[in-house]
Motif scaffolding. Structure first.
Motif, mmCIF file in Angstrom:
data_model
loop_
_atom_site.group_PDB
_atom_site.id
_atom_site.type_symbol
_atom_site.label_atom_id
_atom_site.label_comp_id
_atom_site.label_asym_id
_atom_site.label_seq_id
_atom_site.Cartn_x
_atom_site.Cartn_y
_atom_site.Cartn_z
ATOM 1 N N ASP A 450 0.859 -1.184 0.000
ATOM 2 C CA ASP A 450 0.000 0.000 0.000
ATOM 3 C C ASP A 450 0.898 1.238 0.000
ATOM 4 O OD1 ASP A 450 -1.773 2.066 0.453
ATOM 5 O OD2 ASP A 450 -2.925 1.001 1.992
ATOM 6 N N PRO A 451 1.300 1.722 -1.177
ATOM 7 C CA PRO A 451 2.236 2.843 -1.245
ATOM 8 C C PRO A 451 1.746 4.093 -0.520
ATOM 9 C CG PRO A 451 2.076 1.773 -3.379
ATOM 10 C CD PRO A 451 0.994 1.183 -2.522
ATOM 11 N N ALA A 452 0.450 4.397 -0.614
ATOM 12 C CA ALA A 452 -0.071 5.592 0.036
ATOM 13 C C ALA A 452 0.077 5.514 1.547
ATOM 14 C CB ALA A 452 -1.541 5.807 -0.355
ATOM 15 N N ALA A 453 -0.258 4.371 2.118
ATOM 16 C CA ALA A 453 -0.138 4.188 3.562
ATOM 17 C C ALA A 453 1.322 4.220 3.988
ATOM 18 C CB ALA A 453 -0.793 2.877 3.984
ATOM 19 N N GLU A 454 2.178 3.622 3.184
ATOM 20 C CA GLU A 454 3.605 3.597 3.528
ATOM 21 C C GLU A 454 4.204 4.994 3.454
ATOM 22 O OE1 GLU A 454 6.688 1.025 4.898
ATOM 23 O OE2 GLU A 454 4.517 0.834 4.654
ATOM 24 N N ALA A 455 3.798 5.769 2.449
ATOM 25 C CA ALA A 455 4.278 7.149 2.334
ATOM 26 C C ALA A 455 3.875 7.960 3.554
ATOM 27 C CB ALA A 455 3.725 7.794 1.064
ATOM 28 N N GLU A 456 2.685 7.736 4.054
ATOM 29 C CA GLU A 456 2.231 8.468 5.234
ATOM 30 C C GLU A 456 3.068 8.100 6.465
ATOM 31 O OE1 GLU A 456 -0.119 11.291 7.251
ATOM 32 O OE2 GLU A 456 0.446 10.933 5.153
ATOM 33 N N LYS A 457 3.466 6.833 6.568
ATOM 34 C CA LYS A 457 4.340 6.421 7.675
ATOM 35 C C LYS A 457 5.669 7.185 7.620
ATOM 36 C CE LYS A 457 2.682 1.626 8.034
ATOM 37 N NZ LYS A 457 3.076 0.194 7.863
ATOM 38 N N TYR A 458 6.232 7.282 6.423
ATOM 39 C CA TYR A 458 7.495 8.010 6.263
ATOM 40 C C TYR A 458 7.303 9.497 6.556
ATOM 41 C CZ TYR A 458 10.314 4.227 4.252
ATOM 42 O OH TYR A 458 11.043 3.077 4.072
ATOM 43 N N ARG A 459 6.190 10.066 6.084
ATOM 44 C CA ARG A 459 5.945 11.485 6.346
ATOM 45 C C ARG A 459 5.894 11.757 7.843
ATOM 46 N NH1 ARG A 459 2.563 14.852 8.251
ATOM 47 N NH2 ARG A 459 1.071 13.199 8.765
ATOM 48 N N VAL A 460 5.150 10.950 8.567
ATOM 49 C CA VAL A 460 5.009 11.142 10.013
ATOM 50 C C VAL A 460 6.360 10.984 10.709
ATOM 51 C CG1 VAL A 460 3.986 10.190 12.120
ATOM 52 C CG2 VAL A 460 2.577 10.485 10.067
ATOM 53 N N ALA A 461 7.113 9.951 10.339
ATOM 54 C CA ALA A 461 8.415 9.705 10.985
ATOM 55 C C ALA A 461 9.377 10.855 10.746
ATOM 56 C CB ALA A 461 9.015 8.398 10.474
ATOM 57 N N ALA A 462 9.435 11.357 9.512
ATOM 58 C CA ALA A 462 10.364 12.448 9.194
ATOM 59 C C ALA A 462 9.922 13.752 9.852
ATOM 60 C CB ALA A 462 10.467 12.625 7.684
ATOM 61 N N TRP A 463 8.619 14.005 9.853
ATOM 62 C CA TRP A 463 8.130 15.257 10.453
ATOM 63 C C TRP A 463 8.339 15.263 11.962
ATOM 64 C CZ3 TRP A 463 7.188 19.787 8.486
ATOM 65 C CH2 TRP A 463 6.529 20.755 9.262
ATOM 66 N N GLU A 464 8.105 14.152 12.620
ATOM 67 C CA GLU A 464 8.325 14.074 14.068
ATOM 68 C C GLU A 464 9.808 14.241 14.406
ATOM 69 O OE1 GLU A 464 6.552 10.403 15.342
ATOM 70 O OE2 GLU A 464 4.517 11.271 15.429
ATOM 71 N N ALA A 465 10.680 13.693 13.581
ATOM 72 C CA ALA A 465 12.122 13.861 13.811
ATOM 73 C C ALA A 465 12.521 15.326 13.653
ATOM 74 C CB ALA A 465 12.912 12.985 12.840
ATOM 75 N N TYR A 466 11.928 15.996 12.658
ATOM 76 C CA TYR A 466 12.189 17.427 12.453
ATOM 77 C C TYR A 466 11.687 18.243 13.628
ATOM 78 C CZ TYR A 466 10.315 21.984 11.049
ATOM 79 O OH TYR A 466 9.910 23.293 11.023
ATOM 80 N N GLN A 467 10.470 17.984 14.106
ATOM 81 C CA GLN A 467 9.924 18.732 15.245
ATOM 82 C C GLN A 467 10.788 18.531 16.485
ATOM 83 O OE1 GLN A 467 5.771 17.248 15.105
ATOM 84 N NE2 GLN A 467 5.204 19.391 14.846
ATOM 85 N N ALA A 468 11.243 17.304 16.713
ATOM 86 C CA ALA A 468 12.091 17.022 17.880
ATOM 87 C C ALA A 468 13.397 17.806 17.789
ATOM 88 C CB ALA A 468 12.361 15.529 17.981
ATOM 89 N N ARG A 469 13.962 17.919 16.577
ATOM 90 C CA ARG A 469 15.205 18.662 16.401
ATOM 91 C C ARG A 469 15.007 20.139 16.693
ATOM 92 N NH1 ARG A 469 16.995 18.461 10.628
ATOM 93 N NH2 ARG A 469 16.760 20.712 10.401
ATOM 94 N N VAL A 470 13.927 20.699 16.240
ATOM 95 C CA VAL A 470 13.640 22.110 16.505
ATOM 96 C C VAL A 470 13.429 22.350 17.993
ATOM 97 C CG1 VAL A 470 11.977 23.969 16.140
ATOM 98 C CG2 VAL A 470 12.697 22.560 14.204
ATOM 99 N N GLN A 471 12.669 21.483 18.636
ATOM 100 C CA GLN A 471 12.397 21.631 20.060
ATOM 101 C C GLN A 471 13.658 21.469 20.897
ATOM 102 O OE1 GLN A 471 9.299 18.749 20.727
ATOM 103 N NE2 GLN A 471 7.789 19.880 19.483
ATOM 104 N N ALA A 472 14.569 20.598 20.464
ATOM 105 C CA ALA A 472 15.790 20.335 21.233
ATOM 106 C C ALA A 472 16.702 21.552 21.289
ATOM 107 C CB ALA A 472 16.544 19.151 20.649
#
Length: 474
Positions: A450-472
């Motif tokens: 399911d490419p659409a579902a998998e893309a959403e998993k990657y989007r969430v993982a990358a965005w959360e990593a970015y938010q954590a970096r900004v907050q840190a």
């Protein structure tokens, strides 16, 4: 080689010297231990590595790390002989190039055994431990060849890192005296020195510079002089996506199907237009329509790498006429900065705003995009901020310039590699720890059920990593 044999060999090759020497701690010593020379004597280097390994083989740790520079060969021999993982601490950061001080493959929380040749105050091990902790590693143990018995062990263990040593300076003296290599007066002078300097303080060192603040994408957009770079930052903020997708297939219909499926989750589509077997201009027009529909930019991964005049023709002419539809292109800097001028002129001739990414680093094993080449890419980007919007890189390279962005290929939800030398890292490691901005994913998405579902998993993982970096760094 037994212990006495090693000590005598160290004396013979002048790794143990007597006279008057100023140490790193600032004190003047009548004895100097210079284990740098052992790299020229394979038998001694092998013996030192074997004895040090014997002292720590039953300890639990994930990686070796040699203190630069003298202990690096020792750590390397141990790592190779015992098939143990090693990370490498760089002694200094460069003005340009990678800002990572600890090189290698590791994950936050893993433990480290620090390897050192000599300890006096323990300052070198403490400095190494500090950089390891900053990288998210835990320096649990250290192994040294010779302990000068001047307080270094206590200083290091007070920081939470245990110390194990093969020899003490007293043992070295006793052996040399027993084998009549030293006059009694010299032995007495050294022992008197050790008694008078039983505790050497760690030299004061300046605090490390604060970690650069990671600005949100919206603020970085305002700092970007290139319209395409600015727009991409804005899209990332609007869609909460720092995911780029590469539908690396060869049929037009499949490219369009996959792009429409994952479009809602991505900020950028990366194409390899010259692998499409049934390419026509309708493909370009449909991709542009999907870019408008789903709000993303198109990056043609052409990797231009020729002289300025040639790349200008490749960019604007031929079958693909890339300058007429791509928002972003990239280039190797191998031909020199003239390639930037050639592509800039091509964009001007097409009458479009286009952004250029420089290919500063690559994710494939054994690639040559490192060191001075990477530094030259950073320098060129700083000299052309209106056209160069960032880099293809494995990490953030110039954190003091937030207008530049970093796109990292070779990302999957789990670390690994393929049979052709591609190496994969995780979104958390690439964005959170290494300072990249956009993850580039291909097979990890289009190869899923399911490419659409998998893309959403990657989007969430990358965005959360970015938010954590900004907050840190807030």
């Amino acid at each position: 080689m037994d212990m006495d044999g090693l000590i005598l060999r160290l004396f013979d090759i002048q790794a143990v010297k007597f006279g008057s020497f100023k140490l790193k701690s600032g004190i003047t010593s009548p004895i100097y231990l210079d284990l740098r020379v052992i790299v020229s004597f394979p038998d001694v280097l092998a013996a030192v590595a074997a004895l040090m390994w014997e002292r720590v083989k039953d300890l639990q740790w994930d990686h070796l790390c040699g203190v630069p520079y003298t202990a690096l060969p020792i750590a390397t021999v141990i790592a190779v002989q015992q098939s143990r993982s090693m990370v490498m601490r760089r002694k200094e950061k460069k003005e340009y190039g990678t800002s990572v001080l600890v090189e290698g493959r590791y994950t936050a929380g893993q433990t480290v055994l620090i390897v050192e040749d000599i300890i006096t105050s323990g300052a070198s091990i403490l400095e190494t431990a500090q950089d390891l902790r900053a990288a998210g590693l835990q320096p649990l143990h250290s192994i040294v060849m010779i302990n000068r018995e001047q307080g270094g062990q206590a200083n290091i263990e007070a920081s939470g890192c245990s110390v194990h040593s093969v020899l003490t300076l007293s043992q070295v003296l006793e052996c040399l005296e027993r084998h009549q290599r030293l006059e009694p007066a010299v032995v007495g002078q050294v022992r008197q020195f050790l008694a008078a300097n039983a505790q050497v303080a760690v030299p004061a060192s300046p605090l490390p510079p604060p970690r650069p603040k990671a600005l949100p994408f919206a603020q970085r957009a305002a700092l970007c002089p290139n319209p395409v770079g600015r727009r991409l930052f804005e899209i990332m903020e609007q869609k909460k996506s720092n995911l780029s997708f590469n539908p690396d297939v060869t049929k037009k219909a499949e490219i369009l199907r996959l792009t429409d499926l994952v479009g809602p989750s991505i900020c950028m589509l990366k194409t390899h237009i010259d692998v499409v077997e049934d390419f026509d201009w309708d493909l370009v027009e449909q991709l542009r329509a999907l870019a408008v529909k789903h709000n993303f930019v198109i990056f043609e991964d052409r990797k231009f790498a020729d002289i300025g005049n040639t790349v200008q023709l490749q960019f604007t002419s031929g079958v693909y006429r890339i300058a007429e539809w791509a928002d972003i292109v990239n280039a190797h800097l191998v031909p020199g900065p003239g390639i930037i001028d050639g592509l800039r002129q091509g964009a001007k001739a097409a009458g479009r705003d286009i952004g250029l990414l420089l290919l500063a680093e690559m994710s494939s094993k054994g690639n040559l995009a490192t060191g001075a080449y990477t530094e030259a890419n950073v320098k060129a980007a700083l000299e052309h901020p209106d056209f160069v919007i960032g880099f293809i890189a494995m990490q953030g390279l110039a954190p003091a310039h937030p207008n530049l962005m970093y796109i990292t290929p070779g990302v999957q939800l789990a670390k690994g590699g393929d049979a052709l030398g591609q190496q994969y890292d995780t979104p958390e490691a690439v964005v959170g720890r290494k300072g990249s901005d956009i993850i580039q994913v291909g097979r990890g998405i289009f190869g899923a059920a399911d490419p659409a579902a998998e893309a959403e998993k990657y989007r969430v993982a990358a965005w959360e990593a970015y938010q954590a970096r900004v907050q840190a760094t807030a």
